[in-house]
Design a protein around this motif. Sequence first.
Motif, PDB file in Angstrom:
ATOM      1  N   THR A  55     -30.942  17.689 -18.766  1.00 57.21           N
ATOM      2  CA  THR A  55     -32.073  18.278 -18.052  1.00 57.21           C
ATOM      3  C   THR A  55     -32.978  19.084 -18.978  1.00 57.21           C
ATOM      4  O   THR A  55     -34.181  19.187 -18.741  1.00 57.21           O
ATOM      5  CB  THR A  55     -31.576  19.164 -16.896  1.00 57.21           C
ATOM      6  N   PRO A  98     -31.966  21.308 -12.003  1.00 58.98           N
ATOM      7  CA  PRO A  98     -31.640  20.113 -11.224  1.00 58.98           C
ATOM      8  C   PRO A  98     -32.620  19.953 -10.059  1.00 58.98           C
ATOM      9  O   PRO A  98     -33.108  20.939  -9.494  1.00 58.98           O
ATOM     10  CB  PRO A  98     -30.221  20.407 -10.717  1.00 58.98           C
ATOM     11  N   THR A 120     -35.321  14.010 -15.786  1.00 63.62           N
ATOM     12  CA  THR A 120     -34.055  13.340 -16.039  1.00 63.62           C
ATOM     13  C   THR A 120     -33.721  12.413 -14.873  1.00 63.62           C
ATOM     14  O   THR A 120     -33.702  12.859 -13.725  1.00 63.62           O
ATOM     15  CB  THR A 120     -32.890  14.346 -16.197  1.00 63.62           C
ATOM     16  N   GLY A 236     -33.046  15.750 -12.765  1.00 63.44           N
ATOM     17  CA  GLY A 236     -33.623  16.976 -13.306  1.00 63.44           C
ATOM     18  C   GLY A 236     -35.134  17.006 -13.225  1.00 63.44           C
ATOM     19  O   GLY A 236     -35.805  15.970 -13.112  1.00 63.44           O
TER      20      GLY A 236
END
Length: 331
Positions: A55, A98, A120, A236
């Motif tokens: 991330t 996240p 991500t 992410g």
Amino acid sequence: MKKILALILTLTLVLLIGCTKIPDKTVPQGNQPGVTDETPTQRYTVKIAGLMGPTGMGMAHMFKSDDNLNDYDYEISSDPSELGPKVLKGELDMAAVPTNVAATIYNKSEGKIKVVALNTLSVLYILEQGEKINKITDLKGRTVYCSGQGATPEYILSYLCTANGLKVGKDVKFNFTYNNHADLAKFAVANKPYCCMLPEPNVTAVLAKNNKMRVALDLGRVWEETVKDDSKIVMGCVIVNTAFAEKNKEAVENFLKDYKSSVEKVNAQEIVDLSIIPSVEIAEKAIPRCNIVCITGENMKEKSMGFFKVLYEANPASVGGKLPDDEFFYN
């Protein structure tokens, strides 16, 4: 630029606790939403935090580059739960977190943060000692050792199994004895489980020490084969304080340019050494499976809402009690 093979990784990936086809790994050149070609008229200092693991990896080059449009007062964190409050209070302007954490903060703060970039995609893989698992339905009759119980990894695997006709608990069982990623990785290195689900960089760490293990399934690809929309597993993102974004639009646009460039260099393994990962070899091998991206503008909603719906249906609290609305995405 000289290739420096080291980057922000940790052998304990913090997961919400987001793999897709290769074309999605790089941001398209040209007219990308949220990124312009105008020359900046003022230089800004942005207070920003990167998160250890995939991330935060995309920021590695940006944090040490002399070619940025902004200046960055940065910090590195291993705990995403501490970053949201800092962004809300204005102690940070931006942070990598996240995606489900971002949705939760957005909903609970009534819109005081926005997502400026998805950074991500999926980092989840099924590892196997053998050659018998080649599609998700091959998990039938097996026990999959997993980490991330009651969090995003479990919700993703449960959804993929169910959507492909496997009844969790009957056709396939999950074992969460080793619910910590690092502990499960050690268990896998010791040849204990036949198959397990792990995120990167733990996957690469296991493969480096156990040549009997192989990557059997890329859950990002399984997702693409399963869903009927264009969504991805999106693990992410980068969030921004809404008030900061409204007052400093040029700084945000500059960041998107700087971050896009950084992601491209990270994926090309032109990585600045931040002295965080102990193994250069693991770093080099893990990058392709970390699916580091810079997705901005309207594309963020298209790629993420299907993912958020899966999380919401599994556990509404995982995204803050409701699905994020359109204002969640900076555009």
